[in-house]
Design an enzyme around this catalytic site. Structure first.
Site, PDB file in Angstrom:
ATOM      1  N   LYS A 134     -44.966  36.858   1.780  1.00 41.95           N
ATOM      2  CA  LYS A 134     -44.339  36.177   0.230  1.00 41.95           C
ATOM      3  C   LYS A 134     -44.310  37.558  -0.486  1.00 41.95           C
ATOM      4  O   LYS A 134     -45.193  38.375  -0.573  1.00 41.95           O
ATOM      5  CB  LYS A 134     -45.433  35.448  -0.182  1.00 41.95           C
ATOM      6  CG  LYS A 134     -45.331  35.102  -1.463  1.00 41.95           C
ATOM      7  CD  LYS A 134     -46.528  34.153  -2.012  1.00 41.95           C
ATOM      8  CE  LYS A 134     -46.656  33.939  -3.408  1.00 41.95           C
ATOM      9  NZ  LYS A 134     -47.910  33.260  -4.058  1.00 41.95           N
ATOM     10  N   VAL A 163     -40.283  34.173  -7.606  1.00 41.78           N
ATOM     11  CA  VAL A 163     -39.354  34.090  -8.933  1.00 41.78           C
ATOM     12  C   VAL A 163     -39.190  35.567  -9.387  1.00 41.78           C
ATOM     13  O   VAL A 163     -38.144  35.857  -9.637  1.00 41.78           O
ATOM     14  CB  VAL A 163     -40.235  33.061  -9.836  1.00 41.78           C
ATOM     15  CG1 VAL A 163     -39.515  33.525 -11.472  1.00 41.78           C
ATOM     16  CG2 VAL A 163     -39.935  31.755  -9.714  1.00 41.78           C
ATOM     17  N   LYS A 170     -46.337  24.384 -12.905  1.00 39.78           N
ATOM     18  CA  LYS A 170     -47.384  23.205 -12.676  1.00 39.78           C
ATOM     19  C   LYS A 170     -48.669  23.330 -13.033  1.00 39.78           C
ATOM     20  O   LYS A 170     -49.283  24.362 -13.383  1.00 39.78           O
ATOM     21  CB  LYS A 170     -46.993  22.750 -11.210  1.00 39.78           C
ATOM     22  CG  LYS A 170     -47.671  23.537 -10.274  1.00 39.78           C
ATOM     23  CD  LYS A 170     -47.791  23.190  -8.825  1.00 39.78           C
ATOM     24  CE  LYS A 170     -46.529  22.652  -8.293  1.00 39.78           C
ATOM     25  NZ  LYS A 170     -45.833  24.170  -8.057  1.00 39.78           N
ATOM     26  N   SER A 176     -49.632  35.498 -12.758  1.00 39.74           N
ATOM     27  CA  SER A 176     -48.242  35.597 -11.886  1.00 39.74           C
ATOM     28  C   SER A 176     -47.434  36.955 -12.319  1.00 39.74           C
ATOM     29  O   SER A 176     -47.274  36.943 -13.625  1.00 39.74           O
ATOM     30  CB  SER A 176     -47.559  34.506 -11.808  1.00 39.74           C
ATOM     31  OG  SER A 176     -46.409  34.822 -11.063  1.00 39.74           O
ATOM     32  N   ALA A 177     -47.082  37.751 -11.360  1.00 32.69           N
ATOM     33  CA  ALA A 177     -46.130  38.833 -11.784  1.00 32.69           C
ATOM     34  C   ALA A 177     -44.866  38.186 -12.350  1.00 32.69           C
ATOM     35  O   ALA A 177     -43.992  38.873 -13.001  1.00 32.69           O
ATOM     36  CB  ALA A 177     -45.806  39.749 -10.592  1.00 32.69           C
ATOM     37  N   ASP A 178     -44.478  36.863 -12.194  1.00 30.00           N
ATOM     38  CA  ASP A 178     -43.370  36.199 -12.615  1.00 30.00           C
ATOM     39  C   ASP A 178     -43.043  36.345 -14.007  1.00 30.00           C
ATOM     40  O   ASP A 178     -42.048  36.530 -14.611  1.00 30.00           O
ATOM     41  CB  ASP A 178     -43.518  34.525 -12.329  1.00 30.00           C
ATOM     42  CG  ASP A 178     -43.130  34.561 -10.710  1.00 30.00           C
ATOM     43  OD1 ASP A 178     -43.050  35.234  -9.884  1.00 30.00           O
ATOM     44  OD2 ASP A 178     -43.309  33.175 -10.425  1.00 30.00           O
ATOM     45  N   ASP A 189     -56.080  36.107 -12.602  1.00 30.46           N
ATOM     46  CA  ASP A 189     -54.926  35.884 -11.913  1.00 30.46           C
ATOM     47  C   ASP A 189     -53.791  35.371 -12.961  1.00 30.46           C
ATOM     48  O   ASP A 189     -53.644  34.368 -13.174  1.00 30.46           O
ATOM     49  CB  ASP A 189     -55.095  34.635 -10.867  1.00 30.46           C
ATOM     50  CG  ASP A 189     -54.155  34.502  -9.714  1.00 30.46           C
ATOM     51  OD1 ASP A 189     -53.211  35.065  -9.968  1.00 30.46           O
ATOM     52  OD2 ASP A 189     -54.450  33.744  -8.768  1.00 30.46           O
ATOM     53  N   GLU A 192     -34.238  31.064  -4.993  1.00 27.05           N
ATOM     54  CA  GLU A 192     -35.353  31.888  -4.269  1.00 27.05           C
ATOM     55  C   GLU A 192     -35.765  31.145  -3.021  1.00 27.05           C
ATOM     56  O   GLU A 192     -35.298  30.481  -2.673  1.00 27.05           O
ATOM     57  CB  GLU A 192     -36.766  31.842  -5.146  1.00 27.05           C
ATOM     58  CG  GLU A 192     -37.381  30.486  -5.249  1.00 27.05           C
ATOM     59  CD  GLU A 192     -38.891  30.487  -5.595  1.00 27.05           C
ATOM     60  OE1 GLU A 192     -39.484  31.097  -4.708  1.00 27.05           O
ATOM     61  OE2 GLU A 192     -39.271  29.861  -6.515  1.00 27.05           O
TER      62      GLU A 192
HETATM   63  N1  PSU Z   1     -44.339  27.116  -8.017  1.00 31.42           N
HETATM   64  C1  PSU Z   1     -43.942  26.218  -7.023  1.00 31.42           C
HETATM   65  N2  PSU Z   1     -43.577  26.241  -5.986  1.00 31.42           N
HETATM   66  C2  PSU Z   1     -43.611  27.516  -5.426  1.00 31.42           C
HETATM   67  C3  PSU Z   1     -43.920  28.919  -6.185  1.00 31.42           C
HETATM   68  C4  PSU Z   1     -44.189  28.157  -7.519  1.00 31.42           C
HETATM   69  O1  PSU Z   1     -43.816  24.946  -7.368  1.00 31.42           O
HETATM   70  O2  PSU Z   1     -43.167  27.821  -4.014  1.00 31.42           O
HETATM   71  C5  PSU Z   1     -43.862  30.129  -5.632  1.00 31.42           C
HETATM   72  C6  PSU Z   1     -42.573  30.696  -6.444  1.00 31.42           C
HETATM   73  O3  PSU Z   1     -42.049  31.515  -5.710  1.00 31.42           O
HETATM   74  C7  PSU Z   1     -43.317  31.504  -7.604  1.00 31.42           C
HETATM   75  C8  PSU Z   1     -44.497  31.813  -6.864  1.00 31.42           C
HETATM   76  O4  PSU Z   1     -42.760  32.822  -7.957  1.00 31.42           O
HETATM   77  O5  PSU Z   1     -44.884  30.810  -6.116  1.00 31.42           O
HETATM   78  C9  PSU Z   1     -45.646  32.289  -7.924  1.00 31.42           C
HETATM   79  O6  PSU Z   1     -46.753  32.955  -6.944  1.00 31.42           O
HETATM   80  P1  PSU Z   1     -47.877  34.070  -7.598  1.00 31.42           P
HETATM   81  O7  PSU Z   1     -48.589  33.020  -8.568  1.00 31.42           O
HETATM   82  O8  PSU Z   1     -48.744  34.239  -6.626  1.00 31.42           O
HETATM   83  O9  PSU Z   1     -46.996  34.948  -8.305  1.00 31.42           O
HETATM   84 MN    MN Z   2     -51.499  35.290  -8.531  1.00 29.11          MN
END
Ligand code: PSU
Ligand code: MN
Length: 306
Positions: free
Chosen positions: A87, A107, A160, A141-143, A139, A25
């Site tokens: 992003k 991701v 994490k 994540s869309a992941d 909140d 990624e």
């Molecule tokens: N976790 C990490 N480092 C990162 C990310 C997550 O330790 O850089 C990034 C990844 O690209 C992950 C994104 O997909 O943050 C998730 O962001 P959000 O919670 O806004 O979906």
């Molecule tokens: Mn988010």
């Protein structure tokens, strides 16, 4: 193949000859680490994949093109421009494509583009998840939704502890996403091998993991798999120390009202500052470790589908 997708010649060749490929990624490059460590790490990760007999396919959107396999100059651009690069998660893709913009893929969006290119194995640091306080903030994540639907295995060091790891596991369970621990029963929490939570299945070799993936997808059980690979002991951080720092970073984010897509990059930066750069060193080591395991799984997986 669709007209939005641009696969590099090397990755194209690898697909044609059923060579192992590992997707990587780019949000981790632009938003996850500061320059120039981010550039060094991105190039090192690609090198480790090569050293393990696989071809790296770093994924991003460049001038509106969905790219699988970046040139060194493209990686450099994402690394240098850092947080000013967009992003890009699932919802953002049409915006970047229609405006011919450049974005770093999370991701979720890396999985989408990997699937379009036919790449099954993906290495990163950590996945996004259910944030602490999600009952109020919503909140998530869309992941996690991407893992529910898209057939790509994500090798990571868990998620994490800025997240609510317990709720993240519950969400993945509901969505039918298996969480495999590589040689561990305990879910790693990124900076530490410990979290106090269990994975679903412990598997002890890349071959077993490749067999698992083949079984899932042969059964038409669509969706991703989380392969949780603990950071090597020598590089892990002290559990209570990092938990303390994370609590402080979360308080700071709350005070400044940081939310939405800014949340994860803000916390990562804050944690790096509060640990005097130590968290960044651990972050780099675990990404390299994940790239190695992903390459081995990709290698075994290609042998299964021959
Ligand atoms: N976790 C990490 N480092 C990162 C990310 C997550 O330790 O850089 C990034 C990844 O690209 C992950 C994104 O997909 O943050 C998730 O962001 P959000 O919670 O806004 O979906
Ligand atoms: Mn988010």
């Amino acid at each position: 193949m669709n007209s939005f997708l641009e696969i590099s010649p090397e990755v194209k060749q690898a697909i044609k000859s059923n060579k192992p490929i590992v997707a990587l990624e780019s949000t981790i490059i632009s938003h996850g680490m500061p320059y120039p460590k981010n550039l060094e790490t991105a190039l090192q990760v690609e090198q480790i994949v090569r050293n393990n007999n696989a071809i790296p396919a770093t994924i991003a959107i460049i001038n509106g093109k969905l790219k699988a396999g970046l040139s060194k100059d493209e990686i450099k651009l994402l690394a240098k421009q850092g947080q000013s690069v967009i992003k890009t998660s699932r919802r953002d893709i049409p915006y970047l494509v229609s405006k011919k913009l450049t974005g770093a893929t999370t991701v979720a969006s890396t999985m989408i583009i990997a699937q379009m290119a036919g790449i099954k194995i993906f290495a990163t640091g950590g996945i996004g998840g259910v944030h602490r306080g999600a009952a109020e903030s919503f909140d998530i994540s869309a992941d996690l939704q991407e893992l529910a639907h898209t057939n790509v295995a994500v090798v990571c060091a868990g998620a994490k502890a800025i997240l609510d790891l317990n709720l993240t596991l519950e969400y993945l369970e509901t969505q039918g996403v298996p969480v495999i621990g590589y040689k561990t029963k305990e879910l790693p929490a990124f900076y530490t091998r410990k979290s106090g939570l269990n994975v679903d299945f412990k598997l002890d070799s890349p071959q077993e993991i490749a067999n698992f993936l083949k079984s899932k997808w042969d059964l038409n059980l669509n969706g991703g798999v989380v392969v949780a690979n603990p950071v090597p002991s020598a590089f892990q951080m002290d559990y209570s120390h990092i938990m303390n720092i994370i609590d402080n970073a979360l308080l700071e984010a709350d005070k400044l009202d940081v939310k939405g897509k800014e949340s994860t990059p803000f916390l990562l930066e804050k944690i790096a500052k509060l640990t005097g750069g130590k968290s960044l060193e651990t972050n780099i080591k675990l990404v390299l470790n994940n790239a190695e395991l992903a390459s081995k799984i990709a290698y075994d997986y290609t042998r299964l589908i021959k």
